[in-house]
Design a protein around this motif. Sequence first.
Motif, short mmCIF file in Angstrom:
data_model
loop_
_atom_site.label_atom_id
_atom_site.label_comp_id
_atom_site.label_asym_id
_atom_site.label_seq_id
_atom_site.Cartn_x
_atom_site.Cartn_y
_atom_site.Cartn_z
N GLN A 27 66.98 44.21 15.90
CA GLN A 27 66.78 45.49 16.55
C GLN A 27 65.58 45.49 17.49
OE1 GLN A 27 68.84 48.25 16.23
NE2 GLN A 27 70.18 46.78 15.25
N SER A 28 64.42 45.09 17.01
CA SER A 28 63.23 45.12 17.84
C SER A 28 62.24 44.09 17.32
CB SER A 28 62.61 46.51 17.84
OG SER A 28 62.20 46.86 16.53
N GLY A 29 61.23 43.81 18.11
CA GLY A 29 60.20 42.86 17.72
C GLY A 29 59.75 42.00 18.88
N HIS A 30 58.70 41.25 18.64
CA HIS A 30 58.13 40.36 19.65
C HIS A 30 59.03 39.15 19.84
CE1 HIS A 30 54.32 42.51 19.91
NE2 HIS A 30 54.51 42.76 18.62
N GLU A 31 58.99 38.58 21.05
CA GLU A 31 59.85 37.45 21.37
C GLU A 31 59.13 36.50 22.32
OE1 GLU A 31 64.01 38.24 22.58
OE2 GLU A 31 63.53 37.02 24.33
N ILE A 32 59.32 35.22 22.08
CA ILE A 32 58.89 34.16 22.99
C ILE A 32 60.16 33.51 23.52
CG2 ILE A 32 57.75 31.92 23.20
CD1 ILE A 32 55.86 32.83 20.97
N ASN A 33 60.24 33.30 24.84
CA ASN A 33 61.42 32.62 25.39
C ASN A 33 60.99 31.49 26.31
OD1 ASN A 33 61.24 33.94 28.11
ND2 ASN A 33 61.59 35.75 26.86
N ILE A 34 61.78 30.44 26.28
CA ILE A 34 61.54 29.25 27.10
C ILE A 34 62.80 29.00 27.91
CG2 ILE A 34 61.04 26.78 27.07
CD1 ILE A 34 59.74 27.27 24.30
N THR A 35 62.64 28.83 29.22
CA THR A 35 63.78 28.65 30.12
C THR A 35 63.53 27.48 31.05
OG1 THR A 35 64.13 31.04 30.10
CG2 THR A 35 65.21 29.81 31.84
N ALA A 36 64.54 26.64 31.23
CA ALA A 36 64.52 25.58 32.23
C ALA A 36 65.66 25.85 33.19
CB ALA A 36 64.69 24.22 31.57
N GLY A 37 65.46 25.56 34.45
CA GLY A 37 66.51 25.84 35.41
C GLY A 37 66.43 25.02 36.66
N VAL A 38 67.48 25.14 37.45
CA VAL A 38 67.55 24.51 38.76
C VAL A 38 67.94 25.58 39.77
CG1 VAL A 38 69.95 23.76 38.47
CG2 VAL A 38 68.47 22.56 40.08
N ASN A 39 67.30 25.54 40.92
CA ASN A 39 67.56 26.49 42.00
C ASN A 39 68.10 25.71 43.19
OD1 ASN A 39 66.21 28.42 40.34
ND2 ASN A 39 64.28 27.59 41.07
N ILE A 40 69.19 26.19 43.77
CA ILE A 40 69.85 25.50 44.87
C ILE A 40 69.93 26.45 46.06
CG2 ILE A 40 71.98 24.36 45.60
CD1 ILE A 40 72.47 23.93 42.51
N THR A 41 69.35 26.03 47.17
CA THR A 41 69.34 26.83 48.39
C THR A 41 70.20 26.14 49.44
OG1 THR A 41 67.09 27.55 47.91
CG2 THR A 41 67.85 27.85 50.16
N PRO A 42 71.15 26.86 50.07
CA PRO A 42 72.01 26.23 51.08
C PRO A 42 71.22 25.84 52.33
CG PRO A 42 72.43 28.59 50.94
CD PRO A 42 71.46 28.26 49.85
N PRO A 43 71.78 24.91 53.15
CA PRO A 43 71.10 24.48 54.38
C PRO A 43 70.91 25.65 55.36
CG PRO A 43 73.02 23.11 53.92
CD PRO A 43 73.05 24.24 52.95
N LYS A 44 69.83 25.55 56.15
CA LYS A 44 69.55 26.54 57.20
C LYS A 44 69.26 25.78 58.50
CE LYS A 44 67.62 30.04 54.20
NZ LYS A 44 67.22 29.54 52.92
N PRO A 45 70.32 25.31 59.20
CA PRO A 45 70.10 24.50 60.40
C PRO A 45 69.25 25.20 61.47
CG PRO A 45 72.40 24.44 59.75
CD PRO A 45 71.72 25.47 58.88
N ALA A 46 69.37 26.51 61.60
CA ALA A 46 68.59 27.23 62.61
C ALA A 46 67.09 27.13 62.34
CB ALA A 46 69.02 28.70 62.66
N TRP A 47 66.71 26.91 61.07
CA TRP A 47 65.30 26.81 60.70
C TRP A 47 64.83 25.37 60.62
CZ3 TRP A 47 63.21 30.82 56.77
CH2 TRP A 47 63.61 32.09 57.16
N GLY A 48 65.75 24.43 60.87
CA GLY A 48 65.39 23.03 60.77
C GLY A 48 65.64 22.44 59.40
N TYR A 49 66.22 23.19 58.48
CA TYR A 49 66.57 22.68 57.15
C TYR A 49 68.03 22.24 57.19
CZ TYR A 49 62.44 25.19 55.38
OH TYR A 49 61.19 25.66 55.16
#
Length: 184
Positions: A27-49
């Motif tokens: 129902q309630s209480g203190h919590e510790i959470n650990i998260t690992a992730g990957v972020n993927i951004t699409p190419p942006k040729p107009a910006w040089g990426y």
Amino acid sequence: MKRFFIVLSFLCFMVSSKAQFVSEVAQSGHEINITAGVNITPPKPAWGYHGIERSGCMIVGYGYNVSKYFYAGGSTGAFFDVGMSTEQGGAVLLPVMADLRFSYPLGKKLVPYVHVRSGYGFTINDSPNKDYAIFNPTLGLAFHISRAIDFRLAAGFMGLWGHSNTVYDDLCGFSLQAGASFRL
């Protein structure tokens, strides 16, 4: 980073397959959470990426479950290789974020949720961008392993907006995350 993500997923799956699920969601209480992730951004040729931007994150949060539906807290950690396709290399960020999570328990084992993190990231290495605004809403599913432990999988949007006197960096894209929550 991929190996850590795979190992964490496998370990939590193995533990959950042998764990006996409880009959009630905490129902309630203190919590510790650990998260690992990957972020993927699409190419942006107009910006040089011209390539796909990839960055990893490791986030540690602490907060309070106000009820079985609502969690509020804060988090920090590290974002690695942000802006890697630029000539200067990737930034390493130290984020400070506020967390809100809305959950809707479906029985004893599964809890779908919406988790929103928003904050500010400080660059801790030599990078043209000195700071980033961060916005990370995700949709996820928590699997109760025990009364005190959840395994979480989530997908969503990762927005990183960096700025300095000479460079503007918009690294918005897709985010995949896995982690665990420990209720105290």
